[in-house]
Design a protein around this motif. Structure first.
Motif, PDB file in Angstrom:
ATOM      1  N   TYR A 296       0.162  -1.321   0.414  1.00 45.63           N
ATOM      2  CA  TYR A 296      -0.629  -0.297   0.142  1.00 45.63           C
ATOM      3  C   TYR A 296       0.377   1.298  -0.417  1.00 45.63           C
ATOM      4  O   TYR A 296       0.504   2.217  -0.587  1.00 45.63           O
TER       5      TYR A 296
ATOM      6  N   ARG B 281       1.216   1.526  -3.530  1.00 52.68           N
ATOM      7  CA  ARG B 281       0.656   2.226  -4.450  1.00 52.68           C
ATOM      8  C   ARG B 281      -0.016   3.905  -3.899  1.00 52.68           C
ATOM      9  O   ARG B 281       0.408   4.792  -4.497  1.00 52.68           O
ATOM     10  N   ARG B 282       0.734   4.099  -3.105  1.00 54.37           N
ATOM     11  CA  ARG B 282       0.244   5.331  -2.151  1.00 54.37           C
ATOM     12  C   ARG B 282       1.184   6.539  -3.149  1.00 54.37           C
ATOM     13  O   ARG B 282       1.252   7.473  -4.046  1.00 54.37           O
ATOM     14  N   LYS B 283       2.927   5.776  -3.551  1.00 51.74           N
ATOM     15  CA  LYS B 283       3.865   7.153  -3.534  1.00 51.74           C
ATOM     16  C   LYS B 283       3.617   6.892  -5.091  1.00 51.74           C
ATOM     17  O   LYS B 283       4.067   7.977  -6.117  1.00 51.74           O
ATOM     18  N   SER B 284       3.009   5.995  -5.570  1.00 47.15           N
ATOM     19  CA  SER B 284       3.092   6.113  -6.995  1.00 47.15           C
ATOM     20  C   SER B 284       1.482   6.809  -7.579  1.00 47.15           C
ATOM     21  O   SER B 284       1.237   7.411  -9.040  1.00 47.15           O
ATOM     22  N   SER B 285       0.567   6.910  -7.204  1.00 53.72           N
ATOM     23  CA  SER B 285      -1.057   7.741  -6.952  1.00 53.72           C
ATOM     24  C   SER B 285      -0.502   9.141  -6.917  1.00 53.72           C
ATOM     25  O   SER B 285      -0.845   9.458  -7.607  1.00 53.72           O
ATOM     26  N   GLU B 286       1.152   9.347  -5.836  1.00 53.55           N
ATOM     27  CA  GLU B 286       1.551  10.183  -5.453  1.00 53.55           C
ATOM     28  C   GLU B 286       1.988  11.186  -7.022  1.00 53.55           C
ATOM     29  O   GLU B 286       1.880  11.897  -7.223  1.00 53.55           O
ATOM     30  N   LYS B 287       2.847  10.351  -7.755  1.00 52.86           N
ATOM     31  CA  LYS B 287       4.562  11.019  -8.705  1.00 52.86           C
ATOM     32  C   LYS B 287       2.697  11.116 -10.208  1.00 52.86           C
ATOM     33  O   LYS B 287       3.492  11.838 -10.616  1.00 52.86           O
ATOM     34  N   MET B 288       1.614  10.108  -9.784  1.00 50.37           N
ATOM     35  CA  MET B 288       1.349  10.066 -11.508  1.00 50.37           C
ATOM     36  C   MET B 288       0.063  11.995 -11.121  1.00 50.37           C
ATOM     37  O   MET B 288      -0.379  12.013 -11.969  1.00 50.37           O
ATOM     38  N   TYR B 289      -0.039  11.959  -9.944  1.00 50.22           N
ATOM     39  CA  TYR B 289      -1.077  12.955  -9.653  1.00 50.22           C
ATOM     40  C   TYR B 289       0.403  14.036  -9.925  1.00 50.22           C
ATOM     41  O   TYR B 289      -0.967  15.398  -9.926  1.00 50.22           O
TER      42      TYR B 289
END
Length: 241
Positions: free
Chosen positions: A224, A227-235
């Motif tokens: 998780y 996943r959170r870091k990946s989402s932050e990068k995409m954002y």
């Protein structure tokens, strides 16, 4: 002033005391059917005072697991209390350390929720002690009553109660899984790891449970976090665009 705060704490904790009634009663009854004396059963509620952990410890006692492993497993299950008490300490009024230690001992998921949400501003030690005392008293009292009731049950009902312990675990797990994929994944992964360790006889029951709990928690948290870091990068990339 302190007595008034204590009385308010008693009133605020009354809902917890009522909620503990069926759970503590069932624990006392199951402890009786598992072979614990009323002294041992009540002492567990007095000194451990942790619902889910007491049920878990009871299941391990039935399986004759090493007492040290039971202590380790109980510690792992209750480690969240360190975070709860540390968080609550920030909202508490300054007081003597031994008083805060008593307050910390009485913190459960339910009392933490009441103390964290029912008071605006700083929480007095008297109020926290009132909440904890009524909840603690209810848990210990109904544990003893449950054991007494269990002593008077017919033999066939005592035998049937052996499956109630597992039903209680399911009852505790299922509500927390509802709408929470993280909990579902955690429970499933822990079950798989424990099953593999059990059928391969790699570890004893106590160690298998401890390892399954820790490994599944670490793996899920790593997953998780990524996943959170990946989402932050995409954002961040979308904002740049």
């Amino acid at each position: 002033m302190a007595s008034k705060q204590f009385s308010l704490g008693i009133k605020a904790g009354m809902s917890i005391a009522i909620g503990y009634f069926p759970v503590a009663l069932t624990f006392g009854l199951l402890a009786k059917t598992a072979g614990l004396s009323i002294f041992e059963t009540t002492a567990m509620s007095i000194f451990v005072y942790a619902g889910a952990s007491q049920y878990m410890a009871l299941s391990l006692i039935v399986l004759s697991v090493n007492p040290l492993l039971i202590v380790f497993n109980t510690f792992v299950v209750n480690i969240r209390h360190l975070l709860m008490t540390a968080s609550l300490n920030e909202k508490m009024q300054p007081d003597k350390k031994w008083i805060k230690a008593i307050v910390a001992f009485g913190i459960t998921d339910e009392s933490f929720s009441v103390l964290a949400t029912s008071v605006k501003g700083k929480i007095s030690s008297a109020f926290a002690l009132g909440v904890n005392l009524i909840a603690y008293g209810s848990w210990v009292l109904f544990t003893a009553i449950g054991h007494i009731i269990g002593a008077n049950l017919p033999g066939f009902l005592k035998a049937a109660m052996s499956i109630a312990l597992y039903a209680m675990f399911i009852g505790l797990l299922v509500p927390s899984m509802k709408g929470n994929r993280k909990v579902v994944l955690l429970a499933a992964l822990a079950a798989i790891i424990h099953f593999v360790l059990f059928i391969t006889e790699t570890l004893s029951t106590g160690w298998a449970l401890l390892v399954a709990t820790l490994v599944s928690a670490i793996l899920v948290e790593i997953l998780y976090t990524k996943r959170r870091k990946s989402s932050e990068k995409m954002y961040s990339k979308k904002e740049e665009v």
